[in-house]
Design a protein around this motif. Sequence first.
Motif, PDB file in Angstrom:
ATOM      1  N   LEU A 109       0.769  -1.229  -0.011  1.00 46.92           N
ATOM      2  CA  LEU A 109       0.157   0.086   0.022  1.00 46.92           C
ATOM      3  C   LEU A 109       0.845   1.261   0.025  1.00 46.92           C
ATOM      4  O   LEU A 109       0.416   2.293   0.127  1.00 46.92           O
ATOM      5  CB  LEU A 109      -0.923  -0.109   1.029  1.00 46.92           C
ATOM      6  CG  LEU A 109      -1.988  -0.988   1.262  1.00 46.92           C
ATOM      7  CD1 LEU A 109      -2.849  -0.808   2.826  1.00 46.92           C
ATOM      8  CD2 LEU A 109      -3.072  -0.860   0.129  1.00 46.92           C
TER       9      LEU A 109
ATOM     10  N   ARG B  39       4.339   7.233   7.295  1.00 41.70           N
ATOM     11  CA  ARG B  39       4.158   8.772   6.971  1.00 41.70           C
ATOM     12  C   ARG B  39       5.066   9.667   7.454  1.00 41.70           C
ATOM     13  O   ARG B  39       5.322  10.659   6.603  1.00 41.70           O
ATOM     14  CB  ARG B  39       2.705   9.189   7.674  1.00 41.70           C
ATOM     15  CG  ARG B  39       1.506   8.501   7.281  1.00 41.70           C
ATOM     16  CD  ARG B  39       0.329   8.631   8.201  1.00 41.70           C
ATOM     17  NE  ARG B  39       0.019  10.027   8.190  1.00 41.70           N
ATOM     18  CZ  ARG B  39      -1.165  10.685   7.807  1.00 41.70           C
ATOM     19  NH1 ARG B  39      -1.958   9.940   7.053  1.00 41.70           N
ATOM     20  NH2 ARG B  39      -1.474  11.959   7.802  1.00 41.70           N
TER      21      ARG B  39
ATOM     22  N   SER C 164      -2.038   6.713  -1.819  1.00 37.64           N
ATOM     23  CA  SER C 164      -2.489   5.565  -0.981  1.00 37.64           C
ATOM     24  C   SER C 164      -3.317   6.221   0.142  1.00 37.64           C
ATOM     25  O   SER C 164      -2.948   7.253   0.752  1.00 37.64           O
ATOM     26  CB  SER C 164      -1.514   4.842  -0.434  1.00 37.64           C
ATOM     27  OG  SER C 164      -2.035   3.749   0.421  1.00 37.64           O
ATOM     28  N   MET C 165      -4.395   5.376   0.618  1.00 40.39           N
ATOM     29  CA  MET C 165      -4.924   5.852   1.847  1.00 40.39           C
ATOM     30  C   MET C 165      -4.242   5.985   3.144  1.00 40.39           C
ATOM     31  O   MET C 165      -4.630   6.847   4.073  1.00 40.39           O
ATOM     32  CB  MET C 165      -6.287   4.887   2.189  1.00 40.39           C
ATOM     33  CG  MET C 165      -5.869   3.405   2.361  1.00 40.39           C
ATOM     34  SD  MET C 165      -5.357   2.770   3.965  1.00 40.39           S
ATOM     35  CE  MET C 165      -6.884   3.064   5.027  1.00 40.39           C
ATOM     36  N   ILE C 166      -2.990   5.295   3.130  1.00 38.61           N
ATOM     37  CA  ILE C 166      -2.244   5.511   4.401  1.00 38.61           C
ATOM     38  C   ILE C 166      -1.705   6.955   4.506  1.00 38.61           C
ATOM     39  O   ILE C 166      -1.119   7.403   5.538  1.00 38.61           O
ATOM     40  CB  ILE C 166      -1.285   4.360   4.663  1.00 38.61           C
ATOM     41  CG1 ILE C 166      -0.297   4.619   3.396  1.00 38.61           C
ATOM     42  CG2 ILE C 166      -1.925   3.285   4.718  1.00 38.61           C
ATOM     43  CD1 ILE C 166       0.987   3.563   3.694  1.00 38.61           C
ATOM     44  N   TYR C 167      -1.596   7.594   3.385  1.00 46.72           N
ATOM     45  CA  TYR C 167      -0.974   8.917   3.231  1.00 46.72           C
ATOM     46  C   TYR C 167      -2.004  10.073   3.203  1.00 46.72           C
ATOM     47  O   TYR C 167      -1.660  11.288   2.731  1.00 46.72           O
ATOM     48  CB  TYR C 167       0.141   9.208   2.127  1.00 46.72           C
ATOM     49  CG  TYR C 167       1.169   8.012   2.273  1.00 46.72           C
ATOM     50  CD1 TYR C 167       2.209   8.318   3.241  1.00 46.72           C
ATOM     51  CD2 TYR C 167       1.570   6.997   1.386  1.00 46.72           C
ATOM     52  CE1 TYR C 167       3.260   7.383   3.406  1.00 46.72           C
ATOM     53  CE2 TYR C 167       2.435   6.171   1.461  1.00 46.72           C
ATOM     54  CZ  TYR C 167       3.279   6.378   2.524  1.00 46.72           C
ATOM     55  OH  TYR C 167       4.324   5.548   2.613  1.00 46.72           O
ATOM     56  N   ASP C 168      -3.387   9.668   3.344  1.00 51.58           N
ATOM     57  CA  ASP C 168      -4.352  10.832   3.332  1.00 51.58           C
ATOM     58  C   ASP C 168      -4.064  11.670   4.583  1.00 51.58           C
ATOM     59  O   ASP C 168      -3.596  11.012   5.506  1.00 51.58           O
ATOM     60  CB  ASP C 168      -5.785  10.160   3.519  1.00 51.58           C
ATOM     61  CG  ASP C 168      -6.266   9.412   2.240  1.00 51.58           C
ATOM     62  OD1 ASP C 168      -5.561   9.904   1.249  1.00 51.58           O
ATOM     63  OD2 ASP C 168      -7.153   8.985   2.194  1.00 51.58           O
TER      64      ASP C 168
ATOM     65  N   TYR D 126      -6.048  12.720   6.795  1.00 56.15           N
ATOM     66  CA  TYR D 126      -6.782  12.200   7.738  1.00 56.15           C
ATOM     67  C   TYR D 126      -7.388  10.874   7.340  1.00 56.15           C
ATOM     68  O   TYR D 126      -8.316  10.733   6.668  1.00 56.15           O
ATOM     69  CB  TYR D 126      -7.933  13.096   8.154  1.00 56.15           C
ATOM     70  CG  TYR D 126      -7.555  14.488   8.838  1.00 56.15           C
ATOM     71  CD1 TYR D 126      -7.060  14.516  10.099  1.00 56.15           C
ATOM     72  CD2 TYR D 126      -7.821  15.788   8.048  1.00 56.15           C
ATOM     73  CE1 TYR D 126      -6.706  15.814  10.504  1.00 56.15           C
ATOM     74  CE2 TYR D 126      -7.212  16.777   8.441  1.00 56.15           C
ATOM     75  CZ  TYR D 126      -6.809  16.866   9.719  1.00 56.15           C
ATOM     76  OH  TYR D 126      -6.468  18.195  10.045  1.00 56.15           O
ATOM     77  N   PRO D 127      -6.535   9.847   7.665  1.00 56.57           N
ATOM     78  CA  PRO D 127      -6.951   8.469   7.276  1.00 56.57           C
ATOM     79  C   PRO D 127      -8.298   8.081   7.651  1.00 56.57           C
ATOM     80  O   PRO D 127      -8.825   8.417   8.880  1.00 56.57           O
ATOM     81  CB  PRO D 127      -5.813   7.360   7.806  1.00 56.57           C
ATOM     82  CG  PRO D 127      -4.693   8.604   7.990  1.00 56.57           C
ATOM     83  CD  PRO D 127      -5.362   9.867   8.279  1.00 56.57           C
ATOM     84  N   ASP D 128      -8.977   7.445   6.831  1.00 59.20           N
ATOM     85  CA  ASP D 128     -10.519   7.165   7.219  1.00 59.20           C
ATOM     86  C   ASP D 128     -10.499   6.229   8.278  1.00 59.20           C
ATOM     87  O   ASP D 128      -9.895   4.887   8.079  1.00 59.20           O
ATOM     88  CB  ASP D 128     -11.429   6.955   6.063  1.00 59.20           C
ATOM     89  CG  ASP D 128     -12.816   6.389   6.150  1.00 59.20           C
ATOM     90  OD1 ASP D 128     -13.336   7.458   6.993  1.00 59.20           O
ATOM     91  OD2 ASP D 128     -13.152   5.704   5.455  1.00 59.20           O
TER      92      ASP D 128
ATOM     93  N   GLN E 225     -11.593   2.763   6.750  1.00 54.86           N
ATOM     94  CA  GLN E 225     -10.446   2.084   5.900  1.00 54.86           C
ATOM     95  C   GLN E 225      -9.581   1.466   6.756  1.00 54.86           C
ATOM     96  O   GLN E 225      -8.913   0.455   6.339  1.00 54.86           O
ATOM     97  CB  GLN E 225     -10.092   3.130   4.827  1.00 54.86           C
ATOM     98  CG  GLN E 225     -10.940   3.361   3.705  1.00 54.86           C
ATOM     99  CD  GLN E 225     -10.273   4.417   2.923  1.00 54.86           C
ATOM    100  OE1 GLN E 225      -9.482   5.251   3.200  1.00 54.86           O
ATOM    101  NE2 GLN E 225     -10.751   4.433   1.447  1.00 54.86           N
TER     102      GLN E 225
END
Length: 130
Positions: free
Chosen positions: A54, A119, A59-63, A65-67, A70
């Motif tokens: 991932l 991150r 990727s969602m891990i770098y949003d 504010y991760p959801d 998820q």
Amino acid sequence: MYNQRILPFYMTYPLPLYYQEEDTATRDLEYLQQMYPMEAKKYQKIIAGILDKLDYEGSMIYDEYPDKWQMYRLSQSVLEVIRKKEEETNKDTVISKEKWDSIFDLVQIILCYEVYKRRHNRGNSGILKF
């Protein structure tokens, strides 16, 4: 009056000191992770392997504010991988639901730490942006 506006050299570019502090925090986290119990170390390696897949741009891990949902789903998929590995190695032993619940909690905690570490390591690529 002119002397009051002159800053010492070390105060003109304070950003490298900021990155040194962040590197220290990451090193401390990695050192403390070495003290995990054997079971937690085993799960940490599995989680790191899944997060390697991932680890890409967007990727969602770098949003920012991760959801939470998820992250929960990712924890569930990690738990399924762990469950399959446990069933392969311990075919005779049956693990209770309470034990799986505690393993799931541990997986969620380790997953959050691994995401945090990735991150912050990604931002410290060695290139200072001004």
